[in-house]
Design an enzyme around this catalytic site. Sequence first.
Site, PDB file in Angstrom:
ATOM      1  N   GLU A 233       1.081  -1.070  -0.397  1.00  0.00           N
ATOM      2  CA  GLU A 233      -0.068  -0.085  -0.112  1.00  0.00           C
ATOM      3  C   GLU A 233       0.726   1.219   0.431  1.00  0.00           C
ATOM      4  OE1 GLU A 233      -1.203   3.175   3.092  1.00  0.00           O
ATOM      5  OE2 GLU A 233      -2.309   0.648   3.495  1.00  0.00           O
TER       6      GLU A 233
ATOM      7  N   GLU B  33       9.632   2.885   2.429  1.00  0.00           N
ATOM      8  CA  GLU B  33       9.017   2.549   3.344  1.00  0.00           C
ATOM      9  C   GLU B  33       8.508   1.592   3.916  1.00  0.00           C
ATOM     10  OE1 GLU B  33       6.128   4.310   3.387  1.00  0.00           O
ATOM     11  OE2 GLU B  33       8.061   5.921   2.054  1.00  0.00           O
TER      12      GLU B  33
END
Length: 1029
Positions: free
Chosen positions: A101, A174
């Site tokens: 995501e 991330e």
Amino acid sequence: MLRFTKLISKQMRHVRLAFRRWNSNSMSNRALGYNVGEEIHGFTVNKVTNIPELFLTAVRLDHIDTGAQYLHLARDDSNNLFSVQFRTTPMDSTGVPHILEHTVLCGSEKYPCRDPFFKMLNRSLSTFMNAFTASDYTMYPFSTQNSKDFQNLLSVYLDAVFFPRLRELDFWQEGWRLEHEIPKDPLSPFVFKGVVFNEMKGAFSDNEALFAQHLQNKLLPDHTYSVVSGGDPLHIPDLTWEQLKQFHATHYHPSNARFFTYGDLPLEQHLKQIHEEALCKFQQIKPNTAVPPQSLWHKPRAHHIKCGPDSLAADPAKQTTVSVSYLLADITDTFEVFTLNLLSTLLLSGPNSPFYKALIEAKIGTNFSPAAGFDGSTREACFSVGLQGIEESDVEPIRGIIAKTIDEVIENGFEEERIEAILHKIEIQMKHQTTNFGLSLASAIASCWNHDGDPVEVLKIGDKVTQFRECLKKNPHFLQEKVKQYFKDNSHCLTLTMSPDDAYFEKQARAEQEKIKEKVISLTDEKKKEIYQKGLELLALQSATQDASSLPALKVSDIQPTIPFTEVEMAFAGDVPVQYCAQPTNGVVYFRALSSLNTLPEELKPYVPLFCHVITKMGCGSLDYRQQAQQIELKTGGMSASPCIVPDNSDMDVYEQGVLFSSSCLERNLTDMMYLWSTVFNNPRFEDEERLRVLVRQIAQELCNGIPDSGHVYAAVRASRTLTPSGEAEEVFGGMNQVKLMKRIAEMPDLTTVLRLLPRIKLHLLNSDNMRCALNATPQQICKASDDINMFIREISRKKKDRKLLRAHVIEKPLNPAHTGSSATYGVKVTRKLISDPTFKPCEMKTYFQFPFPVHFASECIRTVPYTDNDYASLRILARLVTAKFLHSEIREKGGAYGGGAKLGQGGIFTFYSYRDPNSTETLASFTNGVKWAKAGKFTQQDIDEAKLSVFSSVDSPIAPSDKGMNCFLYGISDEMKQRHREQLFAVTHDDLVKVANKYLAIGQSTRGVAIVGPENESITKDPSWVIR
């Protein structure tokens, strides 16, 4: 009354026209014209449904070539929303859907720049942009009121999810990476870094989140719900880049997608863009993502987990949590889910519910266990009930109480009035209008639709209420039979217990170090060099100037130059000013009253939040607290009180202090609601010490539980405490001092002394002296409402002789500054009474709150200028500019924090902050470097324009009918002032930004405060400039 009626007659005519337009359902009616089988831009219409109670028409479609599902809700709402969700079903706890995501938003084929998601925050007027990872789906929603902006954002979102670049360095940033603690020093130790890695470390420092996660894992152990979709910090480092890319290939396909749009923009335009930019490039596949039904157990199970200790627990010996949970029906059975949700509310909600009586009022624990109640977020719903704040020896007795309570409910059922109260609550919720209604609907249908249920059926609440009433009429034991079926006779039942381990966080840290050691041992010298080089490469990438020219963007000229003014009228009930605002509220009336604290003695002020919490929960007049709760549920949408500190908009050393009373009701119940308020004001009941003890324990537990998720808020409140007089009041009412006060009260064996304080506070608050009221309702209801408000004011007491202003320095200002020259209505001037402290001197303080968290929350606050100052607009733009162009890279990308940035509060406090941050003093250095960057003026006109767009997306965010006129009523900010501020924002230049950075933010220019919430820090402990708490 006659004069009042004439005063608002023009306004009523104006709003009636607006109301008719709003109520015309033009977009909804147009959508009814679609025909089943009709083909539109690659999609086929398969169902069209009008849902009149929500003023919308639902259109369901399927994409012909890929099978992608689509739902459009046509409604006359300019805040249009888009979302696309994918069923994501991981089979391990590496957090692959969560990291994916994040990573898909780091660049795509069409938009190859790094981080287009965060860059679009500054290139659009979006009212919402985000992405969510649930247990079994991932959703990407945005909303905006601008048609061009909608198309821009849709293009970016489509390319991000279907054609992401998924670069390895973005995965490193991330997700997780093994890297030297100091990237430029190959001799520094290896550590784990990564945004999601640190986010989840912070998430699981919250014992409530930890308990809820284990509950789901153990109650649904057969498939995807047995793992942590967000990622377990000890398992995240097992995820590889190749596995991430493979998960995208198998899950992010149109055949596994559900598209949703909402609002008043044409459906055809959405379908055309989605088909041409994304779906036409795919063919249908059969995604293997379905979640099978959970195998039912033949006998109940039990499980025990450990957690970190709560340093703020009222009783250190009572830190155990227990819950009993049951697997329920498939969530695609929408009526059964509706019934079970309603049943959960009857069982748990409020002092009249059986489990509240049996568990909370037994005073065995402090509050219900985490995740108590109905949960419809998984394929099969579940229900959980239990207690937290208990002794370990209480576990078995509590299980017995739960079983006994279930038997009693089966035997006795529920009072009819209780059922009616819940149905009334549903009715008022359907009528209440929010500014993010589209997002609420998208969230409401997501789980059911994710498992191939009918999303439209979820929205047909009115039909379900009718069906429920029919079931109850045919079978008076309908609910009792459900209780027997799902609780008494259900062997799929889990008892989960959790108790603290003093060494819990140490063990977690050791396990992380062992994981690092395991990774490092397997590395060859060549691999270590590669990691070092990649670390430098990532650092260089994070530090490089980004080319965002490929991204679409609005221009400042696309922003509306003016705002629509909200019509309000001021009348009087006695000598109490009442603001009336006629709005299309859909038959709901919204009432507020602000009562001044100016006469309250200083020693009573810390107890105001407690007073606010209990004033509507201890009974009033002839009603005991149970009867009061019942009447509130039957006649209102809720009644509440909250402390209200409002900094003046033109002087930072002046503020208003009061308590805001708020409630809502259906039009037919307005008289009853105002009677309840008059009873609360005149005859509150403060004699029940045991009732107070129950409420105090709940409050203290909730405050303690909130710190791991809101540490940045507590840090900012403390950092600003010594900068303004209102900052000290904010700390007293909502800072760490309030948390610790409630802890002390919860520990007291005798609450008599506290109980005696409440009538003293009542004497100063619950009267019509120094009060003003506001009411928002439909034009047709305003005149009748004024009668009820007048009656309320006549009935509540006035005792001016008993109360003297304790503050000699009271400043009166007009309620509406725009009416300074003509602010008299009926010959009486409408004013706000603010207070000042001429002796106040801002001072600097650094505070460190030690908590056993694995992450930090840091804040630095700087005293600048109030709202009406010419420099306020420049500082507001600068806060957004320094966040987007400097702090985001330093704190999030390089530092690995989940969030960080700068903002300017309405009171003129410029706040730097970080959230779930692995660093502490390093982040404070980033704040300082951010100021240096701003002073140097190393930003372009494009950067400034983007910051303006971002600020205006907040300034122009939609306002619900219930909140229209509240800026003036609460804060003294008129529409004229907002328009002036708007013009100042447009006018901000490069020179203005450099000037305010040097004038206010530079060291030595303004007073500042610093606070950090986090784990023990040796260097800070040894630094005498810090106050350690």
